[in-house]
Scaffold this motif. Structure first.
Motif, PDB file in Angstrom:
ATOM      1  N   GLN A 215     -24.566   2.396  10.940  1.00 33.98           N
ATOM      2  CA  GLN A 215     -25.883   1.895  10.539  1.00 33.98           C
ATOM      3  C   GLN A 215     -26.960   2.924  10.887  1.00 33.98           C
ATOM      4  O   GLN A 215     -27.855   3.193  10.078  1.00 33.98           O
ATOM      5  CB  GLN A 215     -26.174   0.557  11.238  1.00 33.98           C
ATOM      6  N   PHE A 216     -26.869   3.488  12.064  1.00 31.78           N
ATOM      7  CA  PHE A 216     -27.825   4.508  12.495  1.00 31.78           C
ATOM      8  C   PHE A 216     -27.813   5.684  11.526  1.00 31.78           C
ATOM      9  O   PHE A 216     -28.862   6.149  11.077  1.00 31.78           O
ATOM     10  CB  PHE A 216     -27.477   4.976  13.916  1.00 31.78           C
ATOM     11  N   ARG A 217     -26.629   6.171  11.206  1.00 29.68           N
ATOM     12  CA  ARG A 217     -26.504   7.332  10.324  1.00 29.68           C
ATOM     13  C   ARG A 217     -27.022   7.043   8.919  1.00 29.68           C
ATOM     14  O   ARG A 217     -27.425   7.958   8.206  1.00 29.68           O
ATOM     15  CB  ARG A 217     -25.046   7.804  10.263  1.00 29.68           C
ATOM     16  N   GLN A 218     -27.027   5.764   8.534  1.00 35.66           N
ATOM     17  CA  GLN A 218     -27.554   5.365   7.228  1.00 35.66           C
ATOM     18  C   GLN A 218     -29.055   5.109   7.269  1.00 35.66           C
ATOM     19  O   GLN A 218     -29.651   4.748   6.262  1.00 35.66           O
ATOM     20  CB  GLN A 218     -26.836   4.122   6.727  1.00 35.66           C
ATOM     21  N   GLY A 219     -29.661   5.270   8.449  1.00 31.76           N
ATOM     22  CA  GLY A 219     -31.100   5.045   8.581  1.00 31.76           C
ATOM     23  C   GLY A 219     -31.477   3.597   8.803  1.00 31.76           C
ATOM     24  O   GLY A 219     -32.654   3.247   8.740  1.00 31.76           O
ATOM     25  N   LEU A 220     -30.516   2.745   9.086  1.00 34.34           N
ATOM     26  CA  LEU A 220     -30.774   1.325   9.348  1.00 34.34           C
ATOM     27  C   LEU A 220     -30.977   1.147  10.853  1.00 34.34           C
ATOM     28  O   LEU A 220     -30.181   0.516  11.547  1.00 34.34           O
ATOM     29  CB  LEU A 220     -29.597   0.475   8.838  1.00 34.34           C
ATOM     30  N   PHE A 221     -32.067   1.717  11.352  1.00 36.59           N
ATOM     31  CA  PHE A 221     -32.261   1.835  12.788  1.00 36.59           C
ATOM     32  C   PHE A 221     -32.423   0.492  13.507  1.00 36.59           C
ATOM     33  O   PHE A 221     -31.849   0.304  14.579  1.00 36.59           O
ATOM     34  CB  PHE A 221     -33.443   2.755  13.091  1.00 36.59           C
ATOM     35  N   GLU A 222     -33.185  -0.426  12.946  1.00 31.84           N
ATOM     36  CA  GLU A 222     -33.360  -1.736  13.601  1.00 31.84           C
ATOM     37  C   GLU A 222     -32.029  -2.476  13.683  1.00 31.84           C
ATOM     38  O   GLU A 222     -31.710  -3.078  14.709  1.00 31.84           O
ATOM     39  CB  GLU A 222     -34.401  -2.573  12.854  1.00 31.84           C
ATOM     40  N   GLU A 223     -31.253  -2.439  12.609  1.00 30.93           N
ATOM     41  CA  GLU A 223     -29.920  -3.064  12.616  1.00 30.93           C
ATOM     42  C   GLU A 223     -29.034  -2.389  13.646  1.00 30.93           C
ATOM     43  O   GLU A 223     -28.286  -3.051  14.369  1.00 30.93           O
ATOM     44  CB  GLU A 223     -29.252  -2.941  11.245  1.00 30.93           C
ATOM     45  N   ALA A 224     -29.105  -1.071  13.694  1.00 30.58           N
ATOM     46  CA  ALA A 224     -28.281  -0.323  14.639  1.00 30.58           C
ATOM     47  C   ALA A 224     -28.604  -0.715  16.079  1.00 30.58           C
ATOM     48  O   ALA A 224     -27.687  -0.858  16.897  1.00 30.58           O
ATOM     49  CB  ALA A 224     -28.469   1.173  14.436  1.00 30.58           C
ATOM     50  N   VAL A 225     -29.880  -0.907  16.389  1.00 29.22           N
ATOM     51  CA  VAL A 225     -30.259  -1.310  17.749  1.00 29.22           C
ATOM     52  C   VAL A 225     -29.568  -2.611  18.125  1.00 29.22           C
ATOM     53  O   VAL A 225     -28.941  -2.713  19.186  1.00 29.22           O
ATOM     54  CB  VAL A 225     -31.796  -1.437  17.891  1.00 29.22           C
ATOM     55  N   VAL A 226     -29.653  -3.596  17.260  1.00 33.34           N
ATOM     56  CA  VAL A 226     -29.048  -4.905  17.558  1.00 33.34           C
ATOM     57  C   VAL A 226     -27.538  -4.764  17.733  1.00 33.34           C
ATOM     58  O   VAL A 226     -26.956  -5.290  18.682  1.00 33.34           O
ATOM     59  CB  VAL A 226     -29.394  -5.929  16.452  1.00 33.34           C
TER      60      VAL A 226
END
Length: 113
Positions: free
Chosen positions: A23-34
């Motif tokens: 998710q982080f690598r795809q730029g989905l940073f808020e999702e990645a945090v959770v």
């Protein structure tokens, strides 16, 4: 595929880390945090997962929490390469010197003995 693996083994922190890092690598940073917060709760002593969570916190503007995670990595059994990368993040991004490693601290504590 990672999402399917996580759905099949939701208690596996390593799989959850892989999902969060994707998710982080795809730029989905808020999702990645959770996702990565959940992974750390399952594998709190995993240096790689704590490092990934620090990166995700940094990406969403939570610098203080990122620093906390990176300092935590240095207190865990991190591989030398990861330790060096985290020390660089602390110095370059936060302008702070990393705390001494446990080995360095014990050497300086016992210097006079």
């Amino acid at each position: 595929m990672i999402a399917k693996a996580h759905a099949a083994s939701p208690e596996d922190g390593n799989i959850q880390d892989s999902l969060g890092w994707a998710q982080f690598r795809q730029g989905l940073f808020e999702e990645a945090v959770v996702t990565l917060e959940g992974a750390v709760s399952k594998e709190p002593a995993n240096a790689e997962i704590n490092d990934h969570l620090g990166d995700a916190y940094w990406a969403v503007g939570r610098q203080r929490e990122a620093g906390f995670q990176w300092i935590r990595v240095l207190s865990l059994d991190a591989e030398p390469e990861r330790r060096t990368e985290v020390e660089t993040k602390l110095k370059d991004r936060l302008g702070i010197a990393p705390p001494p490693s446990a080995a360095q601290a014990s050497r300086s504590d016992n210097a006079g003995y």
